[in-house]
Every structure is written in C-alpha cells, then in structure tokens.
Scaffold this motif. Structure first.
Motif, PDB file in Angstrom:
ATOM      1  N   UNK A 349       4.052  11.691 -50.651  1.00 63.23           N
ATOM      2  CA  UNK A 349       3.533  12.357 -49.458  1.00 63.23           C
ATOM      3  C   UNK A 349       4.636  13.170 -48.806  1.00 63.23           C
ATOM      4  N   UNK A 350       4.291  14.389 -48.370  1.00 65.53           N
ATOM      5  CA  UNK A 350       5.289  15.244 -47.717  1.00 65.53           C
ATOM      6  C   UNK A 350       5.374  14.951 -46.227  1.00 65.53           C
ATOM      7  N   UNK A 351       4.219  14.667 -45.587  1.00 61.90           N
ATOM      8  CA  UNK A 351       4.195  14.359 -44.166  1.00 61.90           C
ATOM      9  C   UNK A 351       4.114  12.851 -43.965  1.00 61.90           C
ATOM     10  N   UNK A 352       4.752  12.355 -42.918  1.00 61.87           N
ATOM     11  CA  UNK A 352       4.564  10.962 -42.549  1.00 61.87           C
ATOM     12  C   UNK A 352       3.145  10.779 -42.012  1.00 61.87           C
ATOM     13  N   UNK A 353       2.588   9.583 -42.207  1.00 60.15           N
ATOM     14  CA  UNK A 353       1.234   9.227 -41.791  1.00 60.15           C
ATOM     15  C   UNK A 353       0.181  10.024 -42.567  1.00 60.15           C
ATOM     16  N   UNK A 354       0.577  10.556 -43.743  1.00 60.32           N
ATOM     17  CA  UNK A 354      -0.371  11.345 -44.503  1.00 60.32           C
ATOM     18  C   UNK A 354      -0.268  10.976 -45.989  1.00 60.32           C
ATOM     19  N   UNK A 355      -0.756   9.758 -46.352  1.00 60.86           N
ATOM     20  CA  UNK A 355      -0.718   9.362 -47.767  1.00 60.86           C
ATOM     21  C   UNK A 355      -1.493  10.337 -48.635  1.00 60.86           C
ATOM     22  N   UNK A 356      -1.173  10.378 -49.907  1.00 60.33           N
ATOM     23  CA  UNK A 356      -1.811  11.360 -50.788  1.00 60.33           C
ATOM     24  C   UNK A 356      -3.306  11.122 -50.941  1.00 60.33           C
ATOM     25  N   UNK A 357      -3.770   9.874 -50.723  1.00 66.51           N
ATOM     26  CA  UNK A 357      -5.202   9.605 -50.851  1.00 66.51           C
ATOM     27  C   UNK A 357      -5.923   9.648 -49.508  1.00 66.51           C
ATOM     28  N   UNK A 358      -5.244  10.100 -48.474  1.00 67.88           N
ATOM     29  CA  UNK A 358      -5.832  10.213 -47.135  1.00 67.88           C
ATOM     30  C   UNK A 358      -6.561  11.544 -46.998  1.00 67.88           C
ATOM     31  N   UNK A 359      -7.636  11.555 -46.238  1.00 75.04           N
ATOM     32  CA  UNK A 359      -8.271  12.843 -45.966  1.00 75.04           C
ATOM     33  C   UNK A 359      -9.781  12.786 -45.981  1.00 75.04           C
ATOM     34  N   UNK A 360     -10.370  13.948 -45.655  1.00 81.92           N
ATOM     35  CA  UNK A 360     -11.803  14.052 -45.453  1.00 81.92           C
ATOM     36  C   UNK A 360     -12.330  15.313 -46.127  1.00 81.92           C
ATOM     37  N   UNK A 361     -13.638  15.493 -46.046  1.00 79.73           N
ATOM     38  CA  UNK A 361     -14.273  16.679 -46.608  1.00 79.73           C
ATOM     39  C   UNK A 361     -13.939  17.896 -45.755  1.00 79.73           C
ATOM     40  N   UNK A 362     -14.220  19.089 -46.291  1.00 83.18           N
ATOM     41  CA  UNK A 362     -13.949  20.310 -45.539  1.00 83.18           C
ATOM     42  C   UNK A 362     -14.781  20.386 -44.265  1.00 83.18           C
ATOM     43  N   UNK A 363     -15.995  19.849 -44.298  1.00 83.24           N
ATOM     44  CA  UNK A 363     -16.825  19.851 -43.100  1.00 83.24           C
ATOM     45  C   UNK A 363     -16.161  19.095 -41.961  1.00 83.24           C
ATOM     46  N   UNK A 364     -15.597  17.937 -42.256  1.00 81.32           N
ATOM     47  CA  UNK A 364     -14.890  17.145 -41.245  1.00 81.32           C
ATOM     48  C   UNK A 364     -13.635  17.880 -40.789  1.00 81.32           C
TER      49      UNK A 364
END
Length: 390
Positions: A349-364
């Motif tokens: 991960x490049x950013x802290x608090x941003x694991x590589x499997x973290x995230x949402x759809x484009x709508x979100x």
C-alpha cells in the motif's frame, strides 16, 4: 493566507475564478478514486484491455485539471505583475514559488501519506507550479515576445525527447527525470527515505509561460470582445490541432492510438494521451477546450457559476483542505470496514490506512466525492470573505 496565485486585491476576473473553481471540483474526483476505489480486475483506467468506458471517463475528465490549473496560474502571475515593477514581480514569483514547493513537501506530503516520519516526499502539481513560478520569476524581465517564444518552444518541442535515449544512471539521469521525463520517478534519499516525483517541471513551465503571455488579454485596457475572439479562436485551433496531430500518430505522444475491439474503445484509445510527463497532445486536448470555455463564460452569471466562484476564489485553501478531508474519511472508513491498527501500513500500500484490498465501487466513490466538495463549500465561502476583509 493570500491566494496561491494572486496577492490580495479587490479586482478579480470572474471567468478565471469560475474555470478554476470547476477545475478544483473535478480534480477531487481523481483523488477520491485514488483513495476509495477498489479497481480489482479493472486495473489501470487507461488500459484498453481491462477498462470500461465509465472507469476511463472517471480518469480522463480529471486530465483537464492540471493543465488549466497551471495555465491560469500563468495568467494570474501576469495580473499580479500589473501592480508591481518587473523587479518586484520577479522577487514575488521566486519567493512564492519556493513557498509553494515547501508546502508540497510538508503539508501535502503528510496529507497524502499520514506518515509523520516523512519516509517519502511526493512531488505533484504544486511542485510543478512552484518551480515553474521560480523559472518565470527568473525570465519575467525579458520582453513578452521572448517569454512567449520560450513557452511555445517548450510546449511544442519537448516531445522530441521521445526520440532520444536519455542516460539511465548518474546525476544526469536524475536531473533529466526531475525536469523532463518524470513518470512516477523514485529518487532514493537513503535506505528508508525517497522522493516520488510525478510531475516533470519543464513541460509544465511551458504551459505557465504561455499562460503568462495570455494574461495580457485580461488587462483593463483590452476590449472584452477582442479578448473573447482571441481566446475562442485559440481554443478551437488548439483543439483542432490536437485532433489532426493525434490522427496522424506521428508526433506529440509516446503512446499512439490504435483501432480497438469496437468503436467506443477506439475513441477511448484516441483520447488516451500521456500525462506523465504531459505530452503535446495531452496539453492540446485539455487546454484547447479550457481556453474555449474561458472565452464563453466571461459574462455568464447564475447560481452555479456563483458556487464555482467560491471555490475558485480560494484554490490553495481548498486544495490543501480537500486532501486532509479525503484522508480523514479514509481513516474512518478503514476502521468502519473492520481493519485494525496492524493494517494501517499494509504491504504493497502506498497510503497509510489504505490497504490494497480496501475500497468501493465507482458509484460509492462519486458519492464520497460529492460529500467532500459540498462539505468544503462553507469553509471556502468563509475564507473567501475573510480574505476580502483583510
């Protein structure tokens, strides 16, 4: 705190603030995508083999921001000079440019990484603007024609480097990367610290120099109809030049377009120009419509443009604040998603608090973006009023 580009003053050009406000809002889409989108199999939004039209558009629309941002900075630098001597403007631009670079290194690096040890320094658009301002400050005493010719030579000629093999090691290689070819360039500062450079200085300096020349159109003595005519002809000509040169596939971008699996993706390939470093075709594709829009909105006044003007009045305040807000929201969603303190700095991960499997759809992602920009409206309006009263 003064405006990033202009000293305090009562005279403002509303069309510049409107366009700059639109740029600031659109820019946040890309930053929200970086922090909140889980791309998964989609990968790179500009990869024709895996992207979707909506995913590509989410990235492509934000391409217009940095060129317009830098070009408007050049215009504003000229307007700042109308209240100063050449010597005074030179000193102002050099000091302001150094200050902007320091803000990039200290405030923006921390906003992006949340790393108090500053293991990485990230050089983005403020770095390019700051260094370009320093260069403009050094040449500003030259005749306007000389500044225009220098800007045009850089703007139209820097892609010649696509046909040159630069040195791959040593001080010369590092300098060429910093000033001409930066594309996610990593410069080590030791075993645990490094510089991550996204913006090559010189191509962006060409944009600022041309913006400075175009600033002459916004003098009080310029006929508004003549200004609109020149901006409109320039914007449409640059856009047409992009279409013709891009179609030829001969010069202006290191990545030629190609026929894809269907017509939609062929169009996407045609639009897929290179930002790092900014190619001639990338700059023409973005600045042509931006200059055209600058001509068309000069006398446009409605509720929407009034909102855009609020953001455009305080671009630096908004820019810094929106990164901190985005990263703070990331922290909240990080813990709300069930991640623990042990995953704050996850491998890969490049950013802290941003694991590589973290995230949402484009709508979100778009919903979060809307929340971010609307949340910053009142602070920006307050700061705009504060500036006018100080």
């Amino acid at each position: 705190m003064a405006n990033l580009y202009e000293p305090s003053g009562k005279q403002r050009i509303e069309s510049i603030d409107i366009l700059r406000g639109a740029v600031m809002l659109i820019m946040a889409i890309d930053h929200c995508r970086d922090f909140f989108h889980h791309a998964g199999a989609l990968g790179d939004p500009t990869n024709m083999a895996t992207t979707t039209p909506f995913f590509f558009f989410t990235r492509w629309i934000t391409h217009f921001c940095a060129p317009a941002f830098v070009f408007l900075s050049g215009i504003s630098a000229f307007l700042a000079g109308t209240r100063r001597t050449k010597a005074g403007l030179s000193a102002f631009l050099i000091k302001r440019g150094i200050w902007i670079i320091l803000v990039e290194l200290v405030l923006l690096t921390f906003a992006l990484t949340f790393n108090p040890f500053y293991n990485s320094f990230i050089l983005q658009v403020l770095w390019a603007i700051g260094f370009s301002m320093v260069i403009l400050g050094l040449v500003v005493r030259a005749p306007m024609a000389v500044i225009g010719i220098l800007g045009a030579l850089i703007f139209f000629g820097h892609d010649i480097l696509d046909f040159v093999t630069p040195p791959k090691a040593g001080a010369a290689a590092i300098l060429i990367k910093i000033f001409l070819t930066a594309q996610g360039t990593v410069i080590p500062l030791g075993k645990t610290h490094f510089i991550f450079d996204l913006y090559a200085v010189i191509p962006w300096t060409g944009v600022m120099l041309l913006g400075y020349v175009f600033g002459t159109l916004f003098q009080k003595t310029t006929n508004p109809l003549q200004r609109k005519k020149i901006l409109l002809i320039t914007g449409l000509s640059v856009t047409a030049f992009y279409i013709i040169l891009r179609f030829a596939n001969l010069y202006g971008d290191p990545n030629p377009w190609a026929v894809q699996r269907n017509g939609v993706y062929t169009v996407l390939s045609f639009l897929n120009t290179s930002k790092y470093p900014p190619s001639l075709l990338y700059l023409c594709m973005t600045l042509g419509p931006a200059i055209t829009l600058l001509a068309l909105i000069e006398h446009t006044k409605n509720k929407f443009t009034a909102i855009l003007t609020v953001y455009g009045n305080v671009p630096f305040f908004y820019y810094v604040l929106h990164f901190y807000l985005i990263h703070l929201i990331t922290v909240v969603l990080f813990f709300a998603s069930g991640y623990t303190v042990h995953q704050i700095n996850s491998p890969g991960a490049f950013f802290m608090f941003r694991p590589v499997d973290f995230g949402y759809s484009l709508g979100i992602v778009y919903l979060i973006w809307f929340f971010v920009i609307t949340s910053l409206y009142l602070p920006c309006r307050w700061f705009s009023k504060y500036k006018k009263n100080t």
